[in-house]
Design an enzyme around this catalytic site. Structure first.
Site, short mmCIF file in Angstrom:
data_model
loop_
_atom_site.label_atom_id
_atom_site.label_comp_id
_atom_site.label_asym_id
_atom_site.label_seq_id
_atom_site.Cartn_x
_atom_site.Cartn_y
_atom_site.Cartn_z
N GLU A 176 39.81 17.36 39.15
CA GLU A 176 39.72 15.98 38.67
C GLU A 176 38.27 15.49 38.63
O GLU A 176 37.83 14.86 37.66
CB GLU A 176 40.56 15.04 39.55
CG GLU A 176 42.05 15.37 39.54
CD GLU A 176 42.46 16.26 40.70
OE1 GLU A 176 43.54 16.03 41.26
OE2 GLU A 176 41.69 17.19 41.05
N CYS A 215 44.86 14.84 45.50
CA CYS A 215 44.86 14.80 46.96
C CYS A 215 44.59 13.38 47.45
O CYS A 215 43.89 12.59 46.81
CB CYS A 215 43.83 15.78 47.52
SG CYS A 215 42.12 15.43 47.07
N CYS A 261 40.84 12.81 45.63
CA CYS A 261 40.94 12.72 44.17
C CYS A 261 41.75 11.50 43.73
O CYS A 261 41.50 10.92 42.67
CB CYS A 261 41.54 13.99 43.59
SG CYS A 261 40.42 15.41 43.70
N TRP A 307 43.62 60.40 35.60
CA TRP A 307 44.16 59.05 35.53
C TRP A 307 45.59 59.16 35.02
O TRP A 307 45.85 59.88 34.06
CB TRP A 307 43.35 58.19 34.57
CG TRP A 307 41.94 57.96 35.04
CD1 TRP A 307 40.83 58.55 34.57
CD2 TRP A 307 41.51 57.05 36.05
NE1 TRP A 307 39.71 58.07 35.22
CE2 TRP A 307 40.11 57.14 36.14
CE3 TRP A 307 42.18 56.17 36.90
CZ2 TRP A 307 39.37 56.38 37.04
CZ3 TRP A 307 41.44 55.42 37.79
CH2 TRP A 307 40.05 55.53 37.85
N ARG A 364 42.65 42.33 39.64
CA ARG A 364 41.72 42.30 40.77
C ARG A 364 40.90 41.02 40.78
O ARG A 364 40.71 40.38 41.81
CB ARG A 364 40.78 43.50 40.72
CG ARG A 364 41.41 44.84 41.04
CD ARG A 364 40.37 45.95 40.99
NE ARG A 364 40.94 47.25 41.33
CZ ARG A 364 40.24 48.38 41.41
NH1 ARG A 364 38.93 48.36 41.15
NH2 ARG A 364 40.84 49.51 41.73
N ASP A 407 40.31 58.83 49.06
CA ASP A 407 39.68 58.48 47.78
C ASP A 407 38.38 57.68 47.91
O ASP A 407 37.61 57.62 46.96
CB ASP A 407 40.66 57.67 46.92
CG ASP A 407 41.91 58.45 46.57
OD1 ASP A 407 41.87 59.69 46.64
OD2 ASP A 407 42.93 57.82 46.24
N ARG A 421 35.28 46.10 37.42
CA ARG A 421 34.31 46.76 36.54
C ARG A 421 34.57 46.38 35.09
O ARG A 421 34.70 47.23 34.22
CB ARG A 421 34.37 48.27 36.74
CG ARG A 421 33.95 48.70 38.14
CD ARG A 421 33.82 50.20 38.29
NE ARG A 421 35.08 50.91 38.16
CZ ARG A 421 35.94 51.07 39.16
NH1 ARG A 421 35.70 50.56 40.35
NH2 ARG A 421 37.08 51.73 38.97
N GLU A 431 46.99 47.95 46.09
CA GLU A 431 46.78 48.98 45.06
C GLU A 431 47.17 50.38 45.50
O GLU A 431 47.24 51.28 44.68
CB GLU A 431 45.32 48.96 44.60
CG GLU A 431 45.00 47.81 43.68
CD GLU A 431 44.06 48.20 42.55
OE1 GLU A 431 43.66 49.37 42.47
OE2 GLU A 431 43.72 47.31 41.74
#
Length: 324
Positions: free
Chosen positions: A54, A77, A87, A173, A187, A203, A210, A254
């Site tokens: 706001e 709020c 607000c 992949w 992400r 891993d 990215r 993930e």
């Protein structure tokens, strides 16, 4: 309520998502100010939670906000914070003719008091416009308020036959570049990204975003399991420990199968994202293990399908946990 009210509120909800993953513990709110059917101010909750949507929109609209209509996705709020004014008070001072609100704020410091304050000032208030869509857009905030924990999304990259890797663990992949790019957007919309200790040790994933222009939106990283976490990582001995993560409304899981199984067994997954590639693996690693199911009848009715789309040659299906 009019078709215009729904149209502008839908736009405000879409605008709110610019802040998702960066506003916790404040919700990602969107605000649009309209005068003579023209948008004169737009705002969304800024990184770190301030300024609120706001305040952001009113600053842009300036004096023209007087007599206008303000669309906001969450009840303004009513409590004053060391970080900024309430607000509801800002809106009263701005003197709009109408305030259209999507969802009420369950925070006990507001919870109807914001609406009451606006009406007491003679401002017309219309609430409940696109409320379900607004709550879905602020799912993490409502999860914190209702369940005392973040909203949890579990992501799988699977073959047609439900495998996440070859028998030796190779998984790069399974899905194609379009699906992987979509996963990076997820992400960027999360506060924390989590993997199991097995995935971390095997891993050493970066778990960053990215995508050009979104690199700074990489979430904090967490690992599930006993032991010391790498520098900068959050260590979570058990799934229930997500409740203690500071300033976190959205957790994205993930990998791997151990972490997925643990969260499903604890019934702490609210949303499933299944990226399925048009490949068969056969004797590979399954996505999950034993989640404690003993009767097939108990598996039904727990998940409902919410979204489906093609991502290159892959397919994304989203499911939400059915909760009361």
């Amino acid at each position: 309520m009019s078709a215009d009210d729904r149209r502008f509120m839908t736009a405000a909800i879409a605008l709110s998502q610019r802040g998702r993953g960066r506003t916790a513990p404040n919700p990602p709110v969107g605000c649009i100010i309209v005068r003579d059917d023209r948008v004169i101010g737009r705002g969304w909750t800024q990184p770190g939670g301030r300024p609120h949507a706001e305040a952001h929109a009113i600053e842009q609209a300036g004096a023209a906000v007087e007599g206008a209509t303000i669309y906001v996705t969450l009840e303004p709020c009513a409590h004053v914070s060391a970080r900024g004014p309430a607000c509801a008070d800002l809106l009263v001072a701005a003197r709009p003719a109408r305030v259209v609100i999507a969802a009420g704020d369950p925070d006990p410091r507001t919870n109807g008091q914001g609406i009451d304050r606006l009406r007491a000032a003679g401002i017309i208030v219309v609430d409940g416009i696109e409320a379900d869509a607004a709550r879905a857009a602020m799912a993490g905030f409502f999860a914190r308020q209702t369940w005392g924990r973040p909203y949890v999304t579990l992501k799988f990259g699977l073959s047609i036959d439900g495998r996440i890797a070859l028998p030796d663990g190779s998984s790069r992949w399974i899905t194609g570049p379009v699906a992987r790019a979509h996963a990076h957007v997820e992400r960027a919309r999360s506060d924390v990204i989590l993997v199991g200790r097995g995935t971390l040790e095997a891993d050493r994933p970066a778990l960053d975003v990215r995508l050009p222009g979104l690199e700074e939106r990489s979430p904090r990283r967490a690992v599930l399991g006993r032991g010391i976490a790498p520098d900068g990582w959050i260590a979570l001995p058990a799934p229930q420990d997500i409740a203690a993560i500071d300033a976190c409304d959205h957790v994205l899981i993930e990998g791997g199968a151990g972490a997925a199984t643990a969260f499903l067994k604890a019934d702490l997954v609210d949303r499933l994202l299944i990226y399925r590639a048009p490949i068969l693996i056969g004797n590979g690693l399954p996505a999950i293990g034993d989640i404690g199911l003993t009767e097939l009848a108990d598996a039904h009715g727990r998940w409902h399908h919410k979204e489906s789309r093609a991502l290159g040659s892959d397919r994304l299906d989203g499911y939400h946990r059915t909760r009361s």
